[in-house]
Design an enzyme around this catalytic site. Structure first.
Site, short mmCIF file in Angstrom:
data_model
loop_
_atom_site.label_atom_id
_atom_site.label_comp_id
_atom_site.label_asym_id
_atom_site.label_seq_id
_atom_site.Cartn_x
_atom_site.Cartn_y
_atom_site.Cartn_z
N GLY A 50 -26.90 50.99 15.28
CA GLY A 50 -28.29 51.09 14.88
C GLY A 50 -28.40 51.57 13.45
O GLY A 50 -27.54 52.28 12.96
N GLY A 108 -30.43 53.79 10.47
CA GLY A 108 -30.91 55.17 10.51
C GLY A 108 -29.80 56.18 10.29
O GLY A 108 -30.05 57.38 10.24
N HIS A 109 -28.54 55.67 10.18
CA HIS A 109 -27.39 56.56 9.95
C HIS A 109 -26.89 56.45 8.51
O HIS A 109 -25.80 56.90 8.21
CB HIS A 109 -26.24 56.18 10.87
CG HIS A 109 -26.59 56.15 12.32
ND1 HIS A 109 -27.18 57.21 12.96
CD2 HIS A 109 -26.46 55.17 13.24
CE1 HIS A 109 -27.38 56.89 14.23
NE2 HIS A 109 -26.96 55.65 14.42
N LYS A 131 -18.61 52.76 17.81
CA LYS A 131 -18.93 54.10 18.29
C LYS A 131 -19.25 53.99 19.78
O LYS A 131 -19.99 53.09 20.21
CB LYS A 131 -20.15 54.66 17.54
CG LYS A 131 -19.96 54.72 16.02
CD LYS A 131 -21.04 55.51 15.31
CE LYS A 131 -22.43 54.89 15.34
NZ LYS A 131 -22.50 53.52 14.76
N ASP A 146 -23.98 49.91 21.78
CA ASP A 146 -22.99 49.38 20.85
C ASP A 146 -21.83 48.76 21.61
O ASP A 146 -21.39 47.65 21.30
CB ASP A 146 -22.46 50.50 19.95
CG ASP A 146 -23.50 50.96 18.93
OD1 ASP A 146 -24.45 50.20 18.69
OD2 ASP A 146 -23.36 52.07 18.38
N HIS A 196 -28.59 60.07 17.21
CA HIS A 196 -29.77 59.22 17.37
C HIS A 196 -31.04 60.04 17.48
O HIS A 196 -32.03 59.59 18.07
CB HIS A 196 -29.61 58.31 18.58
CG HIS A 196 -28.46 57.37 18.42
ND1 HIS A 196 -27.19 57.70 18.83
CD2 HIS A 196 -28.37 56.16 17.82
CE1 HIS A 196 -26.38 56.71 18.53
NE2 HIS A 196 -27.04 55.76 17.91
#
Ligand SMILES: Nc1ncnc2c1ncn2[C@@H]1O[C@H](COP(=O)(O)OP(=O)(O)O)[C@@H](O)[C@H]1O
Ligand SMILES: Nc1ncnc2c1ncn2[C@@H]1O[C@H](COP(=O)(O)OP(=O)(O)O)[C@@H](O)[C@H]1O
Ligand SMILES: [Mg+2]
Ligand SMILES: [Mg+2]
Ligand SMILES: [Mg+2]
Ligand SMILES: [Mg+2]
Lengths: 209, 329, 329, 209
Positions: free
Chosen positions: C54, C56-57, C105, C110, C215
């Site tokens: 995702g 946002g990291h 991860k 994922d 998250h």
């Protein structure tokens, strides 16, 4: 004035006065500055207080110089360089003066002039000078009029307070508050307030002798 | 206040210890007085570049000490300029015969303390004053503030010094870069100075501060929260008006985060700012996006533009090995 | 919610555009399906390293694409794993004869999406699963989560692939690094996913979440806010128990910020963590401090430790040229 | 069941139902997940809805496959791979079946089995399977007992709702909620809730025919 034995007591009185007004001073510098003025000042006072034993061994000239160097190397910020310069300059001037009214006036005047020079600033710019300069004027008048000690001390306090209050409605043209333009109006300058508190404490303490 | 700290009085020291330990291949930390210096000095005499300012802007300036950039940096207390003795000790520690150049952000405290240090310094020296914040008019009573453009001056002059340019050349180059650099930023939140224990100012959910410095203070004016497009348009227009780059002009575009704004948003801002100048035919030759000149945990960002020529591009590309900028090494 | 964005639906695309433009010397962006790939492929066949997850990291994973690290990264929507077609297209775009290694991860989304892609992929391939989060017991029903240690696996395996190690060697090395890596983190605040428009969870001023993933979710348990010393002690003890490094053991120590915690605090955490292991006689050979595996604008950090041997150190030091990690190039 | 003409209508009904429960679903995934489940699902449904014209040209097998591929390539997250797998698997199975009760049951069962396989999960783990599996059991019983259409539809709804509610007091052993340990108890699983809403809408719509 007496000898430098009085310094530890004065410094302690100033520290208490700052802590008594902690919330207000911090709020002033947060409102139109960056909020660190009181912390800077306390750090400087703390370092000076640590030198008490040394200070009382010195004459006024050396003691003021020492205080100036200490403020300069511990406070930082705009006020550190200014107050540091002020005390160093007062120390230098004290060499050639008696500590009578005229002498004190000359010494103090040299201190204020060094702030004006270092800060490229003057009265009316919403800084500590709005407290310091009226007090200088008061002292100079007192010399001309040969005022007695208690009148001088009273007049110093009035000038300091009026000067401090005068910053409220000013636009700032020096210091961080200048960046705020019109938004700085309505707030008292933090440096003007601490200078006033310091001068009033000193006047009060000297009045007790 | 919620921060990962022990006692507020020790934040800076503990953090500097960690910094110095993590980057012991690049820097050494001096205590009493505090400064960070390049671990290995250049073997031949080179102009010593020194900067400094209040802490709280990390990685600026400590993270920019190293080969090809600063020789030394003096961190003050948080948002409080360092003291002359720090600067003096730093200068004496790194000067090696070619003189000292101070790079100073135009803030009263920094300027005056560096001035005092310079007056006391017993070797050839000069100062470059950075005043890139175009949220203030050029004739502002104290001059404009020095903000994120400082990094660009430090990188380009750092490369020149490394290549052996002398003090007057470095000084002239620094002035040239500073003159051709303009920045402006806005804040979505205040930050919290540990010693103060609370946010410097209150701000409502639909308000931002436009035209902020880097000390967590309010900006020039409050504005209603708007889309990224409108916010960025506001600052790119001001920068453009100042530097007025023409079609074909080469530029460096730097989007700087104030600390708490995610990289995702910074790249979005970069996209908007890049489009603005690309549409004018301006050539973006170099870019830098990230949190470099921060205000602790403030949310918001600034955009910086530097007009480039080929020499400046070569100097920007020259090797640099610091904690925060590293390439060619 | 106060963010520098336009419409919530376009945040990711606009940000990726900016990212690709700012780093056009390193990466190229593919649209439909979305992936970022290394601009210039290696001239000789090398194992293609692909990761994703995702968004946002940031900078993970897009900021780790480039020479010496990832060949391609697939960003999903914010905190939502990417889809198999992205992974497949990414793999096909960068595979050049030596096969594909997926670095994943360990999160259900994922894992399952990469599994589907792998099943559909028509070339030699393998997967390294990273599950470094020791806030969960090793026998947790889904296995431990993959968090900030992923970057370390990507860097070390990236260097090996660049040096020509083959697929089975890269896979074995990846498993080895993953097995010797442990992380744990805590959060001081929640973060706000743009599409949600509000913080994922509420947290009081004297509370933290201990043992969080990446998250923006709550952690394993709430804890009363404490000093940095106590907080860090909590996670270093858990990591130490897991990897149990002995005196003389070489390690890499990584302090990772979640996005809104100032570098000043991260270095302070580094100082505490470093002292903890130094006191045990462990040798900190390499360090990394900064915001690398973030959760948007979450405040907090994690500590990651990797047991190193000389080969791993050499691979860590090998040249890397990505948006977020760069040295030797 | 009728031909694939009914799909656009069903998809639209599902979309409305999701939007009607927007706040609640988002809150569920925020509480013990990461808050994106509804967004993911809506993105998938939106992509499927864009294919309406294409879907009605296809037979059930091809249409279900197409839906599965679309969900798989647009949703992302855990639910994207699972629902994608489910529909692809249902499409494959639909090739060999009539759309009578037994056929639908076989198709649906294949879908659920593919989630179990992909997710390495089963009933009682606090996931969408706690809705989907009881419905599968209900269908299988209905086949055995040759229940009439309206009973089947009624029983599906009851099973879905009971299954969804059963997740509330469970400990999670799959999905993000598993990381929370005891803290996940007391919250309904978001995927169980959306699956239940979808199944109930479909049952309601089919009941109207
Ligand atoms: N140029 C100047 N001349 C005189 N006084 C100044 C000047 N600049 C700032 N000051 C004084 O310094 C005070 C701020 O001190 P402080 O908060 O300690 O430093 P900083 O502004 O660097 O944070 C102001 O309130 C003002 O009174
Ligand atoms: N292994 C699994 N088996 C079955 N269902 C699962 C599994 N993992 C997650 N789920 C379901 O997926 C839902 C979460 O979907 P979503 O929020 O879209 O994805 P993510 O968890 O990746 O954010 C959970 O509420 C749960 O019902
Ligand atoms: Mg201040
Ligand atoms: Mg300050
Ligand atoms: Mg998700
Ligand atoms: Mg989710």
């Amino acid at each position: 004035m007496t000898d430098t034995n009085i310094l530890p007591h004065l410094i302690q009185a100033i520290q208490s006065e700052m802590l008594n007004n902690e919330e207000e001073i911090s709020a002033l510098d947060r409102a139109i500055g960056d909020g660190d003025h009181l912390t800077n000042l306390l750090r400087g006072l703390d370092a000076v207080a640590k030198l008490n034993n040394e200070l009382i061994q010195l004459d006024w000239s050396a003691a003021l110089m020492k205080i100036g160097m200490t403020l300069m190397s511990t406070m930082g910020g705009a006020s550190g360089s200014l107050l540091g310069s002020m005390f160093v300059s007062m120390g230098k001037t004290a060499k050639d003066h008696q500590l009578d009214l005229a002498g004190v006036t000359a010494i103090y005047t040299a201190g204020v002039e060094s702030i004006k020079a270092r800060g490229k600033s003057d009265i009316g710019e919403k800084t500590m000078l709005d407290t310091l300069i009226p007090v200088m004027n008061t002292l100079q008048t007192a010399v001309l009029e040969s005022q007695d000690r208690s009148s001088v001390l009273k007049n110093i306090k009035t000038a300091a307070i009026d000067g401090m209050l005068s910053t409220k409605e000013m636009l700032a043209t020096k210091g961080r508050a200048s960046f705020l333009g019109e938004r700085a109006r309505g707030h008292i300058d933090a440096g003007a307030r601490t200078s006033q508190l310091i001068l009033c404490v000193i006047a009060d303490e000297l009045g007790k002798n | 206040m919620k921060k990962i700290i022990n006692h507020v009085d020790n934040v800076l020291d503990e953090s500097l210890n960690g910094f110095a330990k993590a980057h012991q291949d690049i820097v050494a930390l001096n205590q009493q007085p505090t400064f960070v210096r390049r671990l290995t000095a250049s073997s031949t005499p080179k102009v010593a570049l020194i900067s400094g300012g209040g802490a709280g802007h990390e990685p600026l300036h400590t993270g920019l000490v190293g080969k090809g950039m600063l020789d030394s940096a003096c961190p003050g207390q948080i948002f409080t300029s360092p003291t002359p003795d720090q600067m003096l000790a730093a200068a004496e520690s790194v000067e090696n015969g070619a003189g000292v150049l101070f790079i100073v952000k135009n803030y009263a405290g920094d300027v005056m303390n560096f001035e005092i240090a310079a007056e006391m310094l017993d070797c050839q020296h000069d100062t470059v004053l950075v005043k890139d914040d175009v949220s203030l008019p050029e004739n502002h009573s104290t001059g404009r503030r020095g903000v994120a453009g400082t990094l660009i001056v430090e990188k380009i002059v750092g490369a020149a010094a490394e290549q052996g340019q002398d003090l007057s050349q470095c000084k002239a180059l620094g002035d040239h870069v500073a003159k051709n650099t303009a920045s402006m930023g806005f804040a979505l939140s205040s930050c919290t100075v540990p010693a103060a224990g609370r946010p410097t100012f209150d701000i409502s959910d639909n308000e931002i501060e436009m035209g902020v410095g880097i000390h967590g203070e309010r900006g020039r004016e409050p504005m209603t929260m708007a889309s990224a497009e409108e916010l960025v348009q506001h600052i790119t227009a001001a920068i453009d008006k100042e530097l007025n780059p023409q079609s074909g002009q080469q530029i460096l575009l730097h989007v700087n985060g104030f600390g708490a704004t995610p990289l995702m948003e910074l790249y979005l801002v970069y996209d908007l700012a890049a489009k603005f100048w690309e549409d004018k035919g301006v050539e973006i030759k170099r870019s830098l996006v990230g949190n470099f000149t921060t205000s602790l945990d403030m949310a918001g960002c600034s955009v910086t533009l530097t007009l480039l020529d080929d020499e400046m591009i070569a100097l920007w590309d020259a090797p640099v090995n610091t904690a925060a900028l590293r390439w060619g090494c």
